[in-house]
Design a protein around this motif. Structure first.
Motif, PDB file in Angstrom:
ATOM      1  N   LEU A   1      34.332  47.501  40.035  1.00  9.43           N
ATOM      2  CA  LEU A   1      35.396  48.378  40.525  1.00  9.43           C
ATOM      3  C   LEU A   1      35.228  48.626  42.023  1.00  9.43           C
ATOM      4  O   LEU A   1      34.328  49.337  42.460  1.00  9.43           O
ATOM      5  CB  LEU A   1      35.383  49.714  39.766  1.00  9.43           C
ATOM      6  CG  LEU A   1      35.812  49.659  38.294  1.00  9.43           C
ATOM      7  CD1 LEU A   1      35.717  51.038  37.663  1.00  9.43           C
ATOM      8  CD2 LEU A   1      37.227  49.109  38.161  1.00  9.43           C
TER       9      LEU A   1
ATOM     10  N   ALA B   1      37.144  43.975  41.325  1.00  6.75           N
ATOM     11  CA  ALA B   1      38.329  44.376  40.561  1.00  6.75           C
ATOM     12  C   ALA B   1      38.963  45.574  41.253  1.00  6.75           C
ATOM     13  O   ALA B   1      38.270  46.527  41.635  1.00  6.75           O
ATOM     14  CB  ALA B   1      37.934  44.743  39.136  1.00  6.75           C
TER      15      ALA B   1
ATOM     16  N   ASN C   1      33.529  47.921  33.253  1.00 10.49           N
ATOM     17  CA  ASN C   1      33.767  47.168  34.486  1.00 10.49           C
ATOM     18  C   ASN C   1      32.521  46.879  35.306  1.00 10.49           C
ATOM     19  O   ASN C   1      32.610  46.206  36.337  1.00 10.49           O
ATOM     20  CB  ASN C   1      34.778  47.917  35.358  1.00 10.49           C
ATOM     21  CG  ASN C   1      36.095  48.132  34.637  1.00 10.49           C
ATOM     22  OD1 ASN C   1      36.225  49.043  33.835  1.00 10.49           O
ATOM     23  ND2 ASN C   1      37.073  47.281  34.901  1.00 10.49           N
TER      24      ASN C   1
ATOM     25  N   GLY D   1      36.131  43.593  30.529  1.00 15.97           N
ATOM     26  CA  GLY D   1      34.827  43.259  31.097  1.00 15.97           C
ATOM     27  C   GLY D   1      33.941  42.591  30.068  1.00 15.97           C
ATOM     28  O   GLY D   1      33.859  43.033  28.916  1.00 15.97           O
TER      29      GLY D   1
ATOM     30  N   LEU E   1      36.766  50.372  28.660  1.00 17.13           N
ATOM     31  CA  LEU E   1      36.515  49.868  30.020  1.00 17.13           C
ATOM     32  C   LEU E   1      35.015  49.676  30.226  1.00 17.13           C
ATOM     33  O   LEU E   1      34.230  50.618  30.082  1.00 17.13           O
ATOM     34  CB  LEU E   1      37.044  50.854  31.068  1.00 17.13           C
ATOM     35  CG  LEU E   1      38.561  51.013  31.194  1.00 17.13           C
ATOM     36  CD1 LEU E   1      38.893  51.953  32.358  1.00 17.13           C
ATOM     37  CD2 LEU E   1      39.260  49.670  31.393  1.00 17.13           C
TER      38      LEU E   1
END
Length: 622
Positions: free
Chosen positions: A158, A179, A154, A12, A152
């Motif tokens: 997500l 994602a 994100n 990310g 992570l």
């Protein structure tokens, strides 16, 4: 295609991912940033601004630690304001309007110029885990990339789901796909996940607005900046503007409530309490007939305008009709409608204070995946995750900031110990040591620690040491030097402050509430010292705060000690918190629902501030 094994992979490229990449790479880790779109690194997904109440302190802390956010902000700023200047320095909070395109460009260029940082554009669809340790990532093309640690970050991607009225479609933000794959895999590993929502307002064509019907909101006359390094100061600033909604606007918005995903049950997740949508505001505060709308330019060379205060997920036709009834927006043209977005997050009680997960070794979470909201909160977590990922794989001691060391320490401790069921936002009221954690002294607090890590540069450390030395010399000067009553009394008379009959130390008269540094500089002894030592405004400000607030700082330390001693004070059963009007609305609501047994338990509830605990202690006679 790739190194045999990276030290750190960051997933990310938002604010958290960018800071994590910079931190790990600058400390010496071979780092790979994998993001779905390299054109949107450091993208300002929502408002084109950095800083604000408590958030500005976080940006200065990131800068003091050697992060990039302050530098990028200064290089792309179009307007600067120091908020809360009428209050004490613990409340002063810097905020900058930014050129959205230049902000992202600066981030991209700075990262590309960072040694040890590599980049790859693709979606990460899963983690590569062996036993209980992460050893890399797998992309949507089926490529396995090995690493010693993974961070992570994100964001809202997500399983992101975008809502505009009754329409909904997958996406991480407007124009970008969601994602998939990571949430499901982490749940299989035993992680708890949840859903949150956030929203954004329409963007409109500034050429279609009538600014004569709005109130100008200029920047500061002498704008400051975020970074402690020699970044550029603003020499020109555009105005923002303010207008208001009306009862007519509210009535038009209500016509669409039956098609609102917030009210018809399509959105089941919780949105940010302190940044509610316009429909939520007029529903929750039905007694108010208007709300402020801030009209913010998105940059120097674009006509796009951000309509701050009009976040919404109502149908686009309802948005359009209602906004055209706002003063100055009668002929508005939309660039894009507002929308809400739901996304997966993982309750942060599943993390250690280093932001490493408890279940999978060398896996770190940072940003909105932890349930926070805001660029600044995300960036600070990314920085800390990047630092700790590097330290862990090099078998070094973790880097953890305590609550009395930084707002970043408060943020992470709140997340880890209290968790959050709604998007977490930092406020000055969340920090019990906020007189110590000011925006002006972030470098003095944190640069030495970052320098020890090898992250803060020699230049940064040298500037901090010079500022500290000069500030202390100036404070000592006030303690040692006496004033002449004949010189000081005319100044005191103008301020309606009691005159003095005999000489005394400058420190004593400077401590008076109405006396400022400007008044002290009228004294020959003070102005001569400043000229001789070549003291700049930063040193003058630092010295003034240390002189005027020394008593408050000492008292704050004593209050913190008291609070620690009273951790086991019990609260009567079925206590009615609605009687305590001095408690914040959020505190009353949460304390009434949870009914904590002790003050210690109450203090750990997210949204219950140290000020709220003090109110409880007073009521309980303690």
């Amino acid at each position: 295609m790739f190194e045999k094994e990276y030290d750190v992979i960051v997933v990310g490229g938002g604010h958290a991912g960018a800071e994590a990449t910079a931190a790990a790479a600058n400390m010496g880790s071979k780092t790979l940033l994998v993001t779905m779109n390299l054109q949107t690194i450091g993208q300002m997904s929502c408002n084109p601004a950095m800083g604000g109440i408590a958030k500005g302190q976080i940006v200065r802390e990131i800068d003091a630690l050697g992060g990039y956010s302050g530098i990028v902000t200064d290089r792309s700023a179009i307007q600067f304001k120091m908020l809360n200047k009428s209050k004490g320095p613990a409340m002063w909070s810097p905020r900058a309007q930014n050129d959205r395109m230049r902000f992202a460009e600066e981030w991209r260029l700075m990262l590309e110029q960072t040694p040890n940082a590599d980049f790859y554009q693709e979606m990460v669809s899963g983690l590569w885990v062996e036993g209980n340790r992460v050893v890399g990532v797998r992309t949507s093309l089926g490529i396995d990339i090995r690493s010693k640690a993974v961070v992570l970050t994100n964001g809202t991607f997500l399983n992101g789901l975008i809502h505009i009225g009754e329409k909904q479609f997958g996406g991480g933000r407007a124009g970008e796909r969601a994602a998939t794959g990571i949430t499901e895999q982490l749940v299989d590993f035993g992680f708890d996940s949840g859903r949150m929502k956030t929203g954004t307002p329409p963007r409109v064509d500034g050429r279609s607005l009538d600014y004569s019907k709005m109130t100008p909101q200029p920047g500061d006359e002498n704008p400051e900046k975020f970074s402690y390094l020699d970044t550029p100061k603003l020499t020109k600033q555009p105005d923002c503007h303010m207008t208001r909604t009306s009862q007519l606007v509210h009535d038009l918005l209500r016509e669409g409530f039956d098609r609102s995903p917030m009210f018809n049950g399509r959105i089941k997740s919780i949105g940010p309490r302190y940044c509610p949508s316009i429909e939520d505001k007029i529903h929750r505060f039905a007694d108010k007939d208007s709300h402020q709308i801030f009209v913010e330019p998105e940059g120097w060379n674009t006509v796009e305008v951000y309509v701050n205060g009009f976040s919404t997920s109502l149908p686009e036709d309802v948005q359009y009709r209602a906004l055209r009834s706002v003063a100055g927006f009668e002929n508005v043209k939309f660039f894009r409608p507002g929308y809400a977005i739901e996304y997966d997050y993982f309750p942060p009680t599943q993390l250690k204070h280093t932001l490493e997960t408890k279940l999978i070794e060398n896996l770190y979470f940072a940003g909105q995946i932890n349930g926070t909201t805001g660029y600044e909160e995300a960036a600070s977590q990314g920085l800390m995750a990047g630092i700790n990922a590097h330290l862990k794989i090099n078998e070094k001691e973790p880097f953890i900031l305590k609550r009395d060391e930084a707002y970043i320490g408060v943020l992470i401790d709140d997340l880890i110990t209290k968790g959050t069921e709604e998007p977490y936002r930092m406020f000055t009221s969340r920090a019990e040591y906020r007189t110590l954690l000011r925006q002006d002294n972030a470098d003095l607090r944190l640069t030495p620690r970052s320098y020890e890590l090898g992250l803060a540069s020699e230049e940064r450390m040298r500037k901090m040491e010079e500022k500290e030395k000069k500030s202390q010399e100036f404070v000592d000067f006030f303690r040692k030097t006496s004033f002449d009553p004949e010189e000081i009394n005319p100044i005191l008379e103008k301020l309606d402050s009691a005159t003095v009959k005999q000489a005394d130390k400058l420190f004593k008269v400077f401590s008076r509430p109405k006396v400022t540094m400007d008044h002290m500089l009228q004294l020959e002894t003070v102005s001569s010292f400043v000229a001789e030592k070549e003291l700049d405004n930063e040193v003058l400000e630092q010295a003034e705060i240390q002189v005027k607030y020394s008593g408050y700082i000492e008292k704050e330390k004593q209050n913190a000690d008291k609070l620690h001693r009273l951790e086991d004070v019990r609260i009567p059963e079925n206590f009615d918190y609605s009687k305590l009007k001095s408690l914040s609305f959020e505190a009353r609501e949460k304390l009434q629902a949870i009914q904590p047994v002790t003050i210690a338990q109450a203090s750990r509830i997210s949204g219950v501030s140290p000020a709220d605990i003090s109110v409880l202690l007073v009521f309980l006679g303690r």
